[in-house]
Each structure stands twice: as structure tokens, then as C-alpha cells.
Design a protein around this motif. Structure first.
Motif, PDB file in Angstrom:
ATOM      1  N   PHE A   1       0.836  -1.195   0.000  1.00  0.00           N
ATOM      2  CA  PHE A   1       0.000   0.000   0.000  1.00  0.00           C
ATOM      3  C   PHE A   1       0.873   1.248   0.000  1.00  0.00           C
ATOM      4  O   PHE A   1       1.751   1.404   0.859  1.00  0.00           O
ATOM      5  CB  PHE A   1      -0.912   0.000   1.233  1.00  0.00           C
ATOM      6  N   SER A   2       0.652   2.145  -0.965  1.00  0.00           N
ATOM      7  CA  SER A   2       1.370   3.414  -1.056  1.00  0.00           C
ATOM      8  C   SER A   2       2.877   3.162  -1.143  1.00  0.00           C
ATOM      9  O   SER A   2       3.344   2.594  -2.132  1.00  0.00           O
ATOM     10  CB  SER A   2       1.002   4.305   0.136  1.00  0.00           C
TER      11      SER A   2
ATOM     12  N   ALA B   1       1.611 -10.001  -7.931  1.00  0.00           N
ATOM     13  CA  ALA B   1       1.815  -8.795  -7.130  1.00  0.00           C
ATOM     14  C   ALA B   1       0.619  -7.856  -7.275  1.00  0.00           C
ATOM     15  O   ALA B   1       0.041  -7.732  -8.364  1.00  0.00           O
ATOM     16  CB  ALA B   1       3.095  -8.081  -7.562  1.00  0.00           C
ATOM     17  N   ILE B   2       0.273  -7.208  -6.162  1.00  0.00           N
ATOM     18  CA  ILE B   2      -0.781  -6.198  -6.151  1.00  0.00           C
ATOM     19  C   ILE B   2      -0.242  -4.950  -5.482  1.00  0.00           C
ATOM     20  O   ILE B   2       0.255  -5.008  -4.346  1.00  0.00           O
ATOM     21  CB  ILE B   2      -2.043  -6.680  -5.401  1.00  0.00           C
ATOM     22  N   ALA B   3      -0.346  -3.815  -6.153  1.00  0.00           N
ATOM     23  CA  ALA B   3       0.120  -2.540  -5.608  1.00  0.00           C
ATOM     24  C   ALA B   3      -1.061  -1.582  -5.500  1.00  0.00           C
ATOM     25  O   ALA B   3      -1.644  -1.197  -6.515  1.00  0.00           O
ATOM     26  CB  ALA B   3       1.218  -1.946  -6.489  1.00  0.00           C
ATOM     27  N   TYR B   4      -1.391  -1.223  -4.269  1.00  0.00           N
ATOM     28  CA  TYR B   4      -2.426  -0.218  -4.017  1.00  0.00           C
ATOM     29  C   TYR B   4      -1.781   1.166  -4.017  1.00  0.00           C
ATOM     30  O   TYR B   4      -0.843   1.425  -3.273  1.00  0.00           O
ATOM     31  CB  TYR B   4      -3.080  -0.466  -2.656  1.00  0.00           C
ATOM     32  N   TYR B   5      -2.294   2.027  -4.840  1.00  0.00           N
ATOM     33  CA  TYR B   5      -1.873   3.433  -5.010  1.00  0.00           C
ATOM     34  C   TYR B   5      -0.367   3.650  -4.800  1.00  0.00           C
ATOM     35  O   TYR B   5       0.060   4.382  -3.916  1.00  0.00           O
ATOM     36  CB  TYR B   5      -2.688   4.379  -4.110  1.00  0.00           C
ATOM     37  N   PRO B   6       0.450   3.003  -5.669  1.00  0.00           N
ATOM     38  CA  PRO B   6       1.897   3.237  -5.632  1.00  0.00           C
ATOM     39  C   PRO B   6       2.257   4.450  -6.488  1.00  0.00           C
ATOM     40  O   PRO B   6       1.431   4.958  -7.251  1.00  0.00           O
ATOM     41  CB  PRO B   6       2.449   1.968  -6.271  1.00  0.00           C
TER      42      PRO B   6
ATOM     43  N   LEU C   1      -3.789  -0.668  -8.457  1.00  0.00           N
ATOM     44  CA  LEU C   1      -5.081  -0.071  -8.122  1.00  0.00           C
ATOM     45  C   LEU C   1      -4.844   1.330  -7.579  1.00  0.00           C
ATOM     46  O   LEU C   1      -4.112   1.516  -6.602  1.00  0.00           O
ATOM     47  CB  LEU C   1      -5.785  -0.930  -7.058  1.00  0.00           C
ATOM     48  N   VAL C   2      -5.482   2.316  -8.204  1.00  0.00           N
ATOM     49  CA  VAL C   2      -5.257   3.709  -7.810  1.00  0.00           C
ATOM     50  C   VAL C   2      -6.538   4.508  -7.982  1.00  0.00           C
ATOM     51  O   VAL C   2      -7.412   4.141  -8.787  1.00  0.00           O
ATOM     52  CB  VAL C   2      -4.091   4.320  -8.632  1.00  0.00           C
ATOM     53  N   GLY C   3      -6.661   5.590  -7.223  1.00  0.00           N
ATOM     54  CA  GLY C   3      -7.834   6.451  -7.306  1.00  0.00           C
ATOM     55  C   GLY C   3      -7.633   7.618  -8.255  1.00  0.00           C
ATOM     56  O   GLY C   3      -6.529   8.169  -8.347  1.00  0.00           O
ATOM     57  N   GLU C   4      -8.696   8.007  -8.935  1.00  0.00           N
ATOM     58  CA  GLU C   4      -8.618   9.127  -9.884  1.00  0.00           C
ATOM     59  C   GLU C   4      -8.301  10.443  -9.179  1.00  0.00           C
ATOM     60  O   GLU C   4      -7.683  11.330  -9.758  1.00  0.00           O
ATOM     61  CB  GLU C   4      -9.946   9.249 -10.637  1.00  0.00           C
ATOM     62  N   ARG C   5      -8.716  10.574  -7.912  1.00  0.00           N
ATOM     63  CA  ARG C   5      -8.511  11.825  -7.171  1.00  0.00           C
ATOM     64  C   ARG C   5      -7.269  11.778  -6.284  1.00  0.00           C
ATOM     65  O   ARG C   5      -7.090  12.640  -5.424  1.00  0.00           O
ATOM     66  CB  ARG C   5      -9.739  12.126  -6.309  1.00  0.00           C
ATOM     67  N   ASP C   6      -6.396  10.827  -6.507  1.00  0.00           N
ATOM     68  CA  ASP C   6      -5.192  10.695  -5.683  1.00  0.00           C
ATOM     69  C   ASP C   6      -4.207  11.820  -6.016  1.00  0.00           C
ATOM     70  O   ASP C   6      -3.733  11.921  -7.147  1.00  0.00           O
ATOM     71  CB  ASP C   6      -4.532   9.332  -5.938  1.00  0.00           C
ATOM     72  N   ASP C   7      -3.917  12.668  -5.032  1.00  0.00           N
ATOM     73  CA  ASP C   7      -2.982  13.776  -5.271  1.00  0.00           C
ATOM     74  C   ASP C   7      -1.583  13.479  -4.707  1.00  0.00           C
ATOM     75  O   ASP C   7      -0.716  14.352  -4.705  1.00  0.00           O
ATOM     76  CB  ASP C   7      -3.528  15.082  -4.680  1.00  0.00           C
ATOM     77  N   TRP C   8      -1.366  12.260  -4.239  1.00  0.00           N
ATOM     78  CA  TRP C   8      -0.047  11.870  -3.716  1.00  0.00           C
ATOM     79  C   TRP C   8       0.668  10.957  -4.717  1.00  0.00           C
ATOM     80  O   TRP C   8       1.831  11.175  -5.053  1.00  0.00           O
ATOM     81  CB  TRP C   8      -0.206  11.159  -2.378  1.00  0.00           C
ATOM     82  N   THR C   9      -0.030   9.955  -5.172  1.00  0.00           N
ATOM     83  CA  THR C   9       0.514   9.049  -6.197  1.00  0.00           C
ATOM     84  C   THR C   9      -0.485   9.050  -7.355  1.00  0.00           C
ATOM     85  O   THR C   9      -1.356   8.185  -7.444  1.00  0.00           O
ATOM     86  CB  THR C   9       0.713   7.629  -5.635  1.00  0.00           C
ATOM     87  N   PRO C  10      -0.385  10.020  -8.241  1.00  0.00           N
ATOM     88  CA  PRO C  10      -1.430  10.272  -9.242  1.00  0.00           C
ATOM     89  C   PRO C  10      -1.645   9.124 -10.226  1.00  0.00           C
ATOM     90  O   PRO C  10      -0.699   8.441 -10.636  1.00  0.00           O
ATOM     91  CB  PRO C  10      -0.921  11.515  -9.976  1.00  0.00           C
TER      92      PRO C  10
END
Length: 223
Positions: free
Chosen positions: A96-97, A123-128, A144-153
């Protein structure tokens, strides 16, 4: 230096497939030790949540990369192979991250994985941060990542996917609409600011990611 981890397992004798969990830059929390460990165990996986910080006296690494975590991942894999109830041929790595960054570094084709005797199978990477890798992976990888992620876009992950040469194993990127960083963390139902970035739980994205992860693990580990 020895580091500690927290082991969870399904009921029964096994041997079971397994998942190594790598926490984010703030250290090992209840999300990995409890929520994810229970979830993965309920799916039939042994879980080893690695604590990379406590025995090293580290509070956080949110302002830097910590390269030792790749070796922590493979050390955890080697430990799992000594357990009779673990099927050492079916072990995945999840993070994660900052832990997700370590996941991508650990399974990048021709990098650390090439030197290791024991190999992860998925392997699974959450919002890397996808800018740290070529995108060419030695094992099937889910990002897997979020569209509104401002840390790991998400944009960096899309660029990574575009520049992939096609070498190595399949890589799948899923971007969840309206989801910020740490969207699976139920303790963040009220959003917070951390190191100048917004973190908040998003129930829809979280549940979709659980389903996507479950399907991916079933397909790659045959369970």
C-alpha cells in the motif's frame, strides 16, 4: 537486523497459498494487521504482514524512499517457505502506497527479483508511485489507484502503461473514479491531510478493489 511480522492463516492443515503484505510510509497499522489479514484469511490465504519499521526504530518514511523494503519482502517470502502449511509455489506480494512502490520494485523484470532464489507468483500494488518503475514486471501485476489521488497520481500510472515495451508478465491498471489516496482505509471515513496530501476512505472504490484483488489472486495463484 531481524524484523517482525504478523502471521494469519485460515483454519485447516493446508498447504495454503499466501500473501506478503507491505505497509505504507507511516508504518504497520490495523489496516494491514487486522482488516486485510482477516479479509485474506477468509479468502483462504496465509497472510504475513511485515513490519519494516519498529525494530529499526523508524517512525515514518513519508518524506523519502526506503530501499530496504524490497529485501524485507523477499525475506518474508523465504520465511513462508519454511512453514509446512504454506504452498511456497503460490505466494503473492501486496503493498500500500510506499509499500506499493516496494512491490513494483521487488517484481520489476530483471531487477531485484532476478537475484532471488525464491520468487513471488503475483503482485498487487495499491496506489503506488508508478514513476519508480519501467512497468515491465516479472510476474502478473495488478495496480489499483484512485482518480482523485494527489499523492501518487493515476496519471503517472497511465504513462507507465503507455511506455511499457510488452516484455515480461501482464500488468493491469484499474483506476477508481472519485477515489483519493488510501481509499481502502476504513479509519479514514473523515478525510485527513497528511504531508500535504488528502487521504480518505471511499466505500465504493474499496469494495470494488477487494473484489478485483480477490479475482486477481484467484486467477494468478489458482485458488
Amino acid at each position: 537486523m531481524p524484523i517482525q511480522g504478523f502471521l494469519g492463516r485460515p483454519a485447516g492443515d493446508g498447504p495454503f497459498p499466501a500473501v506478503v503484505l507491505l505497509h505504507g510510509c507511516a508504518g504497520l497499522g490495523l489496516r494491514e494487521r487486522e482488516a486485510w489479514s482477516r479479509r485474506l484469511s477468509s479468502w483462504g490465504y496465509v497472510v504475513l504482514a511485515v513490519d519494516s519499521f519498529t525494530t529499526r526504530g523508524i517512525r515514518h518514511t513519508c518524506n523519502r524512499l526506503f530501499s530496504a523494503r524490497v529485501n524485507d519482502a523477499y525475506g518474508a517470502l523465504e520465511f513462508l517457505t519454511t512453514l509446512g502449511f504454506v504452498d511456497s509455489r503460490r505466494v503473492a506480494l501486496m503493498g500500500f502506497s510506499a509499500g506499493g512502490i516496494a512491490v513494483l520494485q521487488a517484481v520489476q523484470l530483471g531487477a531485484a527479483e532476478a537475484r532471488m532464489k525464491q520468487k513471488f507468483q503475483a503482485a498487487i500494488a495499491y496506489y503506488p508511485s508508478c514513476s519508480v518503475t519501467s512497468g515491465e514486471m516479472a510476474v502478473p501485476t495488478l495496480i489499483l489507484v484512485g482518480e482523485r489521488d494527489d499523492w501518487t497520481p493515476a496519471s503517472a500510472c497511465r504513462k507507465m502503461m503507455e511506455r511499457r515495451s510488452g516484455k515480461g508478465s501482464p500488468v493491469k491498471l484499474i483506476v477508481y473514479p472519485d477515489a483519493p489516496h488510501a481509499f481502502d482505509a476504513e479509519n479514514l471515513k473523515t478525510g485527513i491531510s497528511s504531508f500535504g496530501h488528502f487521504l480518505q476512505y471511499n466505500e465504493l472504490a474499496a469494495n470494488r478493489s477487494f473484489q478485483d484483488s480477490h479475482v486477481f489472486l484467484s486467477e494468478t495463484l489458482g485458488h
